[in-house]
Structure formats: C-alpha cells, structure tokens
Scaffold this motif. Structure first.
Motif, PDB file in Angstrom:
ATOM      1  N   THR A 102      33.777  21.631  89.251  1.00  0.00           N
ATOM      2  CA  THR A 102      33.107  20.789  90.246  1.00  0.00           C
ATOM      3  C   THR A 102      34.137  20.398  91.288  1.00  0.00           C
ATOM      4  N   SER A 123      37.793  20.998  85.799  1.00  0.00           N
ATOM      5  CA  SER A 123      37.123  21.994  84.968  1.00  0.00           C
ATOM      6  C   SER A 123      36.231  21.281  83.970  1.00  0.00           C
ATOM      7  N   ASP A 124      34.954  21.619  84.017  1.00  0.00           N
ATOM      8  CA  ASP A 124      34.009  21.000  83.098  1.00  0.00           C
ATOM      9  C   ASP A 124      33.808  21.829  81.831  1.00  0.00           C
ATOM     10  N   THR A 161      34.936  29.101  79.078  1.00  0.00           N
ATOM     11  CA  THR A 161      34.411  30.071  78.111  1.00  0.00           C
ATOM     12  C   THR A 161      35.345  31.275  78.101  1.00  0.00           C
ATOM     13  N   THR A 176      35.780  32.332  81.720  1.00  0.00           N
ATOM     14  CA  THR A 176      34.931  31.730  82.763  1.00  0.00           C
ATOM     15  C   THR A 176      35.194  30.232  82.800  1.00  0.00           C
ATOM     16  N   ASN A 218      34.020  26.709  84.567  1.00  0.00           N
ATOM     17  CA  ASN A 218      33.009  26.004  85.348  1.00  0.00           C
ATOM     18  C   ASN A 218      33.664  24.789  85.997  1.00  0.00           C
TER      19      ASN A 218
END
Length: 319
Positions: A20, A4-5, A8, A16, A18
């Motif tokens: 990779t 998880s980068d 939110t 949310t 984000n």
C-alpha cells in the motif's frame, strides 16, 4: 510511506509482495530489501518507483437527477494517465468510456430511474494503481417537476417580468425555456428546491397562444405542457376627441384599438393630464375620463397589467 501487507513465496526464485502506498508518500525510486527467516538479505537498488498520484480540483456537474441519460461529467485535476478508470459508489449509475488528458477527464454518466439518492464518491485510478477519491463528488437527486407558473399569462411587449416557477427538486444551474419563439427567459434564481424566479420578456411580435414551460438541470428536462400563455399586444388606432383644452375636467375620451383587457392603465407623458377613471367597454374600445391642467403637448400610451404597451401619436392640447 510504503508498507508490505502480505508476502507470498511462490518459489525459491519468485515472491509476491502486496503493498500500500500512502497518498503522501515521497515520489521517486525506492530500493527493495528482502530478508529471509535465516537473516540472509538481498537489496535491489531500483526496486520500485513511486509516481505522483492523480489530484482532482473540480467536478461538474455536482448533481444529476434520476433518469439523466448520457450526461457529460468533467473531472479537472492533475496526473491523469491514459487508461485511468473512473468509478462511482452509487448503485444505478452507469459510466461510459472516458476521454483522458493529463488534466481533464470527461465521461458520460447515465442515472437509472431507481438509482440510489444522495451523495456518491468518485474514484479515479491510474493504470499504476495511484488513485484519488472525491468524497460526495456527485449527488443523485430525484427527478424534478413543474407544478405551476405565476403569472401564467404575459402579453406581447412585456419586458423583464418576474415569473415564479413552482415544482420539486430544483437545483442550482437550472435553465428555463418556453416553447415557440418570441419568449425569452433570463437566468433562473433558485429560491429553494421547490421554487425559482426567472425574468421573462415577450416580443411584441410573439405569436399569441399556449406555450410549454421547461426546466433543464442535472441532465433532466421537466415540462409543464401549456403552462404559459402569450396574449397579443394591444393596439390603439384612435382617440375621440383627440384634443381637450387646458382646464378641461372630467372629459371622456373614447380609445379604439384591439386587445384591451380589464385592468388596463392609460398613461399620459409629461405632467398636467390626470386619468380619473377607465372603463373597458370591450376588447376594442375603452373610455378614459381625464382632467387637463397645465399647458403643453402629451403623448398617450396604454399599459396593461401584464406590461404590454402601445403608444399613440401625439395629441396637441387645445387653447
């Protein structure tokens, strides 16, 4: 690996994340665990499924020239999904609508006259965001030109003659053609970016006259207008005298026909007849000086420098 980068928190009931996904990540179902700042946690057992990403095993063509229009690029691999997109890193290159199967993507490519030259990366991205990048998968080259052809003249009946084509920006896979009918070009051998060799055969019935030479590669057609000439094949209608005796020396034979050129080479079959000299009197007459040795019969043929040829009827030797 799945990391998880950025997180939110939209509300107490929504956030949310984000992420990779590494290209080497193990496929399958993953659980998702969230931890609040007060150390409260919750886990969703089947929170995310990692799908296999696409792979690319080959791409054709590997190069396209500036000015190429609607050329089909074929990408072969695995794991392609309907709705996948294809992108290219070069500027001035436009990709059309892709046709997709699980193992192949075909897509039209148009290259502007000012497109960036050099190697460009190709990226294939599935709807689930799985992607693959082919580094340097397509090279944009300058438009090719033809500057000269050598020899630029061949006669009807010429067979498998090596023709050198000079120009610029030739690439592997180039195809050579001649306008009109009766002139056949074999597969081109690329010597370097400025020269190629091609085997050319001219039918005996090919129409004499000027021909355009074209080289097609990388979606482009370079043309040298009137760059090649077909001449009529020679014909032989008579030889006078039509017989000479064994042991005859320095005998002049007058050959009548059409299409004779300076440098024509008469050849007699078998052994024992030696051509001493040839004088081309005109396009329709030549004088052949011969010496006759051993006994036997001979067929006579004439062969021009450009490899056209014609055979005469048999001439028996006289006793």
């Amino acid at each position: 690996m799945c990391s998880s980068d950025l997180v939110t928190v939209s509300s107490a009931t929504s956030l949310t994340v984000n992420v990779t996904i590494d290209a080497a990540a193990t496929t399958g179902v993953r659980s998702l665990t969230v931890t609040n700042v007060d150390k409260g946690t919750a886990t969703l057992a089947s929170g995310l499924t990692v799908n296999a990403g696409p792979t690319v095993t080959s791409m054709t063509p590997s190069a396209l020239g500036r000015g190429a229009s609607a050329q089909t690029m074929t990408i072969v691999g695995t794991g392609f999904v309907a709705g996948a997109t294809v992108a290219i890193s070069a500027t001035g290159v436009t990709l059309g609508t892709a046709t997709i199967t699980a193992t192949q993507i075909t897509i039209p490519v148009t290259v502007s006259a000012t497109a960036t030259l050099g190697a460009a990366d190709i990226r294939v991205t599935n709807p689930d965001a799985g992607s693959i990048v082919v580094t340097g998968g397509l090279t944009i080259v300058a438009a090719q030109t033809i500057t000269s052809v050598s020899p630029a003249v061949l006669g009807g009946g010429a067979t498998a003659q090596t023709v050198t084509i000079n120009g610029t920006n030739f690439v592997a896979g180039a195809v050579v053609a001649f306008s009109g009918t009766g002139v056949t070009a074999g597969a081109a051998t690329i010597v370097n970016s400025t020269q190629m060799l091609v085997s050319v055969t001219v039918a005996a019935t090919a129409t004499a006259g000027l021909r355009n030479v074209t080289v097609t590669s990388g979606g482009l057609v370079a043309t040298l207008t009137n760059g090649f000439t077909v001449t009529a094949a020679p014909t032989v209608t008579s030889v006078t005298p039509a017989s000479r005796g064994q042991g005859a020396t320095n005998q002049n034979l007058v050959v009548a026909g059409t299409g004779f050129q300076a440098g024509i080479t008469p050849v007699f079959s078998g052994t024992g007849v030696t051509v001493n000299s040839v004088t081309v009197t005109s396009a329709t007459s030549l004088t052949v000086n011969v010496t006759v040795g051993a006994a036997g019969t001979r067929d006579r043929k004439s062969t021009r420098l450009n490899s056209s040829h014609v055979a005469l009827s048999r001439m028996p030797s006289s006793a």
